[in-house]
Write a protein that holds these residues in place. Structure first.
Motif, mmCIF file in Angstrom:
data_model
loop_
_atom_site.group_PDB
_atom_site.id
_atom_site.type_symbol
_atom_site.label_atom_id
_atom_site.label_comp_id
_atom_site.label_asym_id
_atom_site.label_seq_id
_atom_site.Cartn_x
_atom_site.Cartn_y
_atom_site.Cartn_z
ATOM 1 N N ARG A 124 0.826 -1.201 0.000
ATOM 2 C CA ARG A 124 0.000 0.000 0.000
ATOM 3 C C ARG A 124 0.865 1.258 0.000
ATOM 4 O O ARG A 124 0.532 2.255 -0.644
ATOM 5 N N GLU A 125 1.985 1.223 0.705
ATOM 6 C CA GLU A 125 2.900 2.359 0.675
ATOM 7 C C GLU A 125 3.462 2.558 -0.726
ATOM 8 O O GLU A 125 3.643 3.687 -1.189
ATOM 9 N N GLN A 126 3.729 1.443 -1.404
ATOM 10 C CA GLN A 126 4.281 1.515 -2.762
ATOM 11 C C GLN A 126 3.299 2.161 -3.734
ATOM 12 O O GLN A 126 3.687 2.967 -4.586
ATOM 13 N N THR A 127 2.010 1.822 -3.615
ATOM 14 C CA THR A 127 1.017 2.359 -4.552
ATOM 15 C C THR A 127 0.855 3.866 -4.411
ATOM 16 O O THR A 127 0.370 4.523 -5.345
ATOM 17 N N THR A 128 1.246 4.428 -3.264
ATOM 18 C CA THR A 128 1.149 5.881 -3.078
ATOM 19 C C THR A 128 2.455 6.582 -3.423
ATOM 20 O O THR A 128 2.565 7.794 -3.231
ATOM 21 N N GLY A 129 3.433 5.838 -3.923
ATOM 22 C CA GLY A 129 4.701 6.438 -4.301
ATOM 23 C C GLY A 129 5.622 6.731 -3.145
ATOM 24 O O GLY A 129 6.592 7.469 -3.281
ATOM 25 N N ARG A 130 5.345 6.111 -2.004
ATOM 26 C CA ARG A 130 6.163 6.376 -0.823
ATOM 27 C C ARG A 130 7.363 5.452 -0.713
ATOM 28 O O ARG A 130 8.168 5.594 0.195
ATOM 29 N N LEU A 131 7.482 4.480 -1.597
ATOM 30 C CA LEU A 131 8.639 3.597 -1.639
ATOM 31 C C LEU A 131 9.218 3.619 -3.043
ATOM 32 O O LEU A 131 8.475 3.671 -4.026
ATOM 33 N N SER A 132 10.522 3.546 -3.142
ATOM 34 C CA SER A 132 11.177 3.659 -4.443
ATOM 35 C C SER A 132 11.187 2.359 -5.229
ATOM 36 O O SER A 132 11.308 2.372 -6.451
ATOM 37 N N GLY A 133 11.056 1.209 -4.531
ATOM 38 C CA GLY A 133 11.138 -0.083 -5.201
ATOM 39 C C GLY A 133 9.838 -0.844 -5.162
ATOM 40 O O GLY A 133 8.889 -0.470 -4.481
ATOM 41 N N ALA A 134 9.797 -1.928 -5.926
ATOM 42 C CA ALA A 134 8.625 -2.794 -5.981
ATOM 43 C C ALA A 134 8.795 -3.925 -4.977
ATOM 44 O O ALA A 134 9.700 -4.752 -5.112
ATOM 45 N N GLY A 143 12.605 -5.991 1.313
ATOM 46 C CA GLY A 143 11.472 -5.087 1.461
ATOM 47 C C GLY A 143 11.479 -4.398 2.812
ATOM 48 O O GLY A 143 11.203 -3.201 2.919
ATOM 49 N N PHE A 144 11.798 -5.165 3.864
ATOM 50 C CA PHE A 144 11.884 -4.584 5.205
ATOM 51 C C PHE A 144 12.950 -3.491 5.240
ATOM 52 O O PHE A 144 12.716 -2.393 5.740
ATOM 53 N N LEU A 145 14.125 -3.789 4.704
ATOM 54 C CA LEU A 145 15.217 -2.818 4.756
ATOM 55 C C LEU A 145 14.880 -1.561 3.956
ATOM 56 O O LEU A 145 15.244 -0.450 4.355
ATOM 57 N N MET A 146 14.190 -1.731 2.827
ATOM 58 C CA MET A 146 13.772 -0.565 2.048
ATOM 59 C C MET A 146 12.835 0.310 2.870
ATOM 60 O O MET A 146 12.955 1.544 2.883
ATOM 61 N N ALA A 147 11.890 -0.332 3.568
ATOM 62 C CA ALA A 147 10.963 0.428 4.411
ATOM 63 C C ALA A 147 11.712 1.146 5.527
ATOM 64 O O ALA A 147 11.424 2.320 5.826
ATOM 65 N N PHE A 148 12.665 0.466 6.151
ATOM 66 C CA PHE A 148 13.425 1.092 7.229
ATOM 67 C C PHE A 148 14.171 2.329 6.717
ATOM 68 O O PHE A 148 14.209 3.363 7.375
#
Length: 246
Positions: A124-134, A143-148
């Motif tokens: 859900r964070e990805q769909t709002t453009g808040r994460l740079s990766g898929a 994925g965890f490390l990207m979020a951190f």
């Protein structure tokens, strides 16, 4: 820091009859005494079923974080309703925390990451453009490390439930470095964990959760540290009871 103390109140009728979650020792202590935070990083440790995950979820909900995992505010949140405990949690906050709590929910800064629902929350964070990766194109740990790295930044309240579940030893060390940096930048972290690596963070507050309720503890005195150290030194001291029993 953002919050200095958490507390909750229920009526005698609600708490009577031994009904969950009011029957849990840690929840009873929260109702009777509250939970005071003395450091920017607080770890809650204890056996499965001790109530530490119930506590961190309620603390996240009380602050307005998405109970399913994700950012503060309802715009990007799941439709899940807060738990009975989470709906009653209140805070005594610092000046920075009061500004967030007194404003709209979208003014609150923070993130709740729970191991069981992390991929859905990160999606859900990805769909709002808040994460740079898929998220679906990388491993669980990546994925965890990207979020951190991308969602744990700046002053805010960051709540985690067993983040080590997807992390290797080296990734846990990366998370320790991030938590250290976050704590020094004015953020606050509350983390339920079984990891002796994470809980070794210098200056962190450790609260042991169990049948006794909640009590402060030193890293070297933790039961999980004792057992991991002993197991790594002599695995057979534990495994012989399991293997020979079969």
């Amino acid at each position: 820091m953002i919050v200095e103390r958490a507390y909750a109140h229920v009526t005698e009728g609600e708490a009577s009859g031994g009904r969950w979650p009011w029957s849990m020792p840690c929840v009873r202590q929260l109702l009777e005494e509250g939970l005071t935070f003395s450091a920017p990083v607080t770890f809650l440790v204890g056996e499965n079923g001790s109530g530490k995950s119930t506590l961190v979820e309620a603390l996240a909900e009380g602050f307005g974080l998405d109970s399913w995992g994700g950012s503060a505010g309802y715009k990007y949140a799941s439709a899940r309703e807060p738990s009975e405990l989470g709906a009653r949690v209140r805070f005594e906050a610092t000046a920075a925390g009061r500004r967030m709590l007194r404003g709209s929910r979208t003014r609150r800064r923070g993130f709740f990451l729970r191991a069981e629902t992390a991929l859905d929350a990160l999606g859900r964070e990805q769909t709002t453009g808040r994460l740079s990766g898929a998220v679906d194109e990388m491993s669980h740990g990546e994925g965890f490390l990207m979020a951190f790295r991308e969602r744990f930044e700046g002053p805010g309240l960051y709540v985690m439930d067993e983040p080590e579940a997807a992390l290797s030893f080296s990734s846990c060390l990366q998370l320790v470095g991030l938590l250290h940096h976050l704590g020094r930048s004015g953020a606050q972290i509350i983390c339920a964990t079984h990891s002796p690596v994470l809980t070794a963070l210098p200056g962190a507050e450790i609260i042991e959760v169990g049948d006794h309720g909640m009590r402060p503890a030193e890293w070297r005195d933790l039961e999980l540290v004792y057992h991991w150290r002993r197991y790594l030194n002599d695995p057979w001291a534990y495994l012989r009871h399991i293997v020979e029993a079969e």
